[in-house]
Motif scaffolding. Structure first.
Motif, PDB file in Angstrom:
ATOM      1  N   GLY A  57       0.794  -1.220   0.000  1.00  0.00           N
ATOM      2  CA  GLY A  57       0.000   0.000   0.000  1.00  0.00           C
ATOM      3  C   GLY A  57       0.825   1.267   0.000  1.00  0.00           C
ATOM      4  N   ASN A  58       0.110   2.395   0.135  1.00  0.00           N
ATOM      5  CA  ASN A  58       0.794   3.691   0.087  1.00  0.00           C
ATOM      6  C   ASN A  58       1.525   4.011   1.389  1.00  0.00           C
ATOM      7  N   ARG A  59       1.410   3.136   2.383  1.00  0.00           N
ATOM      8  CA  ARG A  59       2.188   3.292   3.623  1.00  0.00           C
ATOM      9  C   ARG A  59       3.408   2.385   3.634  1.00  0.00           C
ATOM     10  N   ALA A  84      -1.725   1.640  -5.990  1.00  0.00           N
ATOM     11  CA  ALA A  84      -1.124   2.068  -4.728  1.00  0.00           C
ATOM     12  C   ALA A  84      -0.897   0.920  -3.775  1.00  0.00           C
ATOM     13  N   THR A  85      -1.549  -0.226  -3.984  1.00  0.00           N
ATOM     14  CA  THR A  85      -1.389  -1.342  -3.059  1.00  0.00           C
ATOM     15  C   THR A  85      -0.468  -2.420  -3.595  1.00  0.00           C
ATOM     16  N   GLU A  98       5.801  -3.549  -2.658  1.00  0.00           N
ATOM     17  CA  GLU A  98       7.051  -2.797  -2.815  1.00  0.00           C
ATOM     18  C   GLU A  98       8.217  -3.725  -2.521  1.00  0.00           C
TER      19      GLU A  98
END
Length: 494
Positions: free
Chosen positions: A269-271, A482-483, A486
């Motif tokens: 996600g974006n976090r 966004a999810t 990463e």
């Protein structure tokens, strides 16, 4: 014995637990994200999750247990035998290991628990490098063994340290208190040494004094130096140029999951890259003692001891060193779908709970699964299988009742070649539940059949009014960009 005096047995319903529902709903989404990022899920990880979804589900097969007296039948579902996070199967392994160590390995001598924790960079290396894990473990036990031998020579006036023989049983634990990746060692070591009697008689045990804080600190520093030297020789330490990170090269998904778990970071996600949400109680933090980190990053603990005749304390230690990483009753799904894990004990900073997005929780489960052929329990010294003194030291007990087929069984009757404690014996010895006795009339039960044919399974379950369709993984959800996982950032950070 009346039926009222018999401890009742209730079939576990794993499909109703929070852990099962989270895995069922989000595993395929996790796999899809990994594949979209070009990172395949290793086969041993997929097999662990596939097996977990089948564990304890009658629709996948079962044993039929029958009471001849009252004609009552009970169905016992197969287990997955998971090695990573299944609470039931790892609980069974914990109970089996307790019985095995207590009755067939540990003699009636005092036992001390030595626990070695290592810095996070070394945990990352040990997580999937079997050679490195064995090397650091051998360094750990070698330092402890030499210290015991030196103390014995000094205290008992031995001619040589070779005349003193300690023993150890070590569990390689992969998890910390928050189900995070934390490879460390719990070793049950004889609190003294065995000395061979003149003329080749039975070895005599001599207890030693407890290690002082200075002794423990000195051993910790010795283990630190020796371990880092070994890692440097194999280009695995941080100052290697370049660092030989085979895990990131061969299994980047495992590297990303391991790094995120070690660092306590969000992976999706974006976090992504930020810390996992922790719920803290400031008032509680003021009352808890603050832990002091070891200066070298290696921390050795040796304060827990069980007396020679304290069978209960020894049994507790045997269970503790192989305990499961997750308990079902500490997991909760919040209203927004996030997974909340309650810590067994509050941390020194007042943290009582941790909150995960479902995919980050799945990633943490992935990191807990040991690689194939990595033994989690090791035997050293006089407890090693081929040590010449072992037969004269370990308890002499009857051979364990073998386990039928390759799953749970009840009666103890077996055709297996490998000897293990039966499911019924384990429950009776560890939980005082006698599943070989009918809870309706008190009669003896027996296994009538192992039902594995799909048609027979459906016919029996339908007759009993039980579900015939096994639970299945929910389809993968297509998340927004966004999810996406990463992976590269965490692989580089490893």
């Amino acid at each position: 014995m009346s039926a009222r005096q018999i401890s009742g047995y209730q079939r576990r319903r794993s499909e109703e637990t929070v852990l099962f529902r989270v895995v069922q709903q989000h595993w395929l989404t996790f796999v899809a994200n990994a594949e979209d990022a070009g990172r395949a899920v290793p086969d041993f990880v997929s097999e662990e999750f596939d097996g977990f979804l089948r564990c304890g589900v009658l629709a996948h097969g079962f044993c039929r247990v029958h009471c001849d007296a009252c004609k009552h039948d009970r169905l016992v579902a197969w287990s997955c035998k998971g090695r990573g996070f299944c609470p039931s199967c790892m609980g069974r392994r914990m109970a089996e290991m307790q019985v095995h160590l207590s009755e067939q390995v540990l003699p009636e001598v005092p036992i001390r628990q030595w626990v070695l924790t290592v810095p996070k960079p070394i945990r990352y290396v040990l997580a999937y490098n079997r050679e490195a894990c064995s090397a650091v473990l051998n360094i750990f036990l070698g330092c402890v063994s030499r210290w015991l031998k030196r103390q014995a020579k000094k205290q008992f006036g031995l001619a040589s340290v070779a005349d003193a023989h300690p023993g150890a049983v070590t569990a390689v634990q992969r998890h910390g208190s928050a189900a995070d990746l934390n490879v460390h060692f719990h070793s049950l070591v004889t609190d003294g040494v065995f000395i061979e009697a003149a003329g080749g008689g039975r070895p005599v045990f001599k207890a030693l004094q407890a290690p002082s804080p200075e002794d423990v600190a000195s051993l910790s520093w010795e283990m630190c130096q020796r371990s880092i030297d070994w890692l440097r020789q194999h280009n695995l330490w941080l100052d290697a140029d370049p660092v030989d990170d085979q895990l990131a090269q061969e299994q980047p998904l495992l590297a990303a999951c391991a790094t995120a778990s070690l660092q306590g970071r969000v992976l999706f996600g974006n976090r992504a890259g930020s810390g996992i949400l922790r719920l803290q109680n400031p008032l509680l933090a003021e009352r808890l003692p603050q832990s002091q980190p070891a200066g070298s990053g290696f921390h050795l603990h040796a304060a827990v001891r069980a007396a020679a005749n304290d069978t209960q304390a020894k049994a507790t230690l045997c269970r503790y060193i192989v305990r499961p990483p997750i308990a079902n009753d500490r997991l909760t799904v919040l209203a927004d779908g996030r997974v909340q894990l309650r810590l067994k004990r509050a941390w020194s900073n007042g943290t009582t709970h941790m909150v995960f997005e479902p995919l980050d929780f799945i990633a943490r489960l992935v990191a807990l699964i040991p690689p194939p052929k990595a033994h989690q329990v090791r035997f050293h010294g006089v407890f090693a299988p081929h040590h010449r003194l072992r037969k004269s030291i370990v308890p002499r007990t009857a051979a364990p009742i073998p386990l039928a087929h390759n799953q749970d069984e009840v009666s103890g009757q077996s055709v297996a070649h490998r000897h293990r404690q039966s499911w019924a014996v384990l429950l009776k010895k560890t939980f005082a539940i006698d599943v070989s006795t009918c809870a309706h009339c008190g009669g003896q039960t027996r296994v009538m059949a192992a039902v594995t044919e799909p048609a027979a399974i459906v016919r029996i379950l339908k007759h009993l009014g039980l579900p015939t369709d096994p639970p299945r993984f929910h389809p993968a959800r297509a998340p927004p960009d966004a999810t996406q996982l990463e992976l590269d950032a965490f692989t580089d950070a490893a």
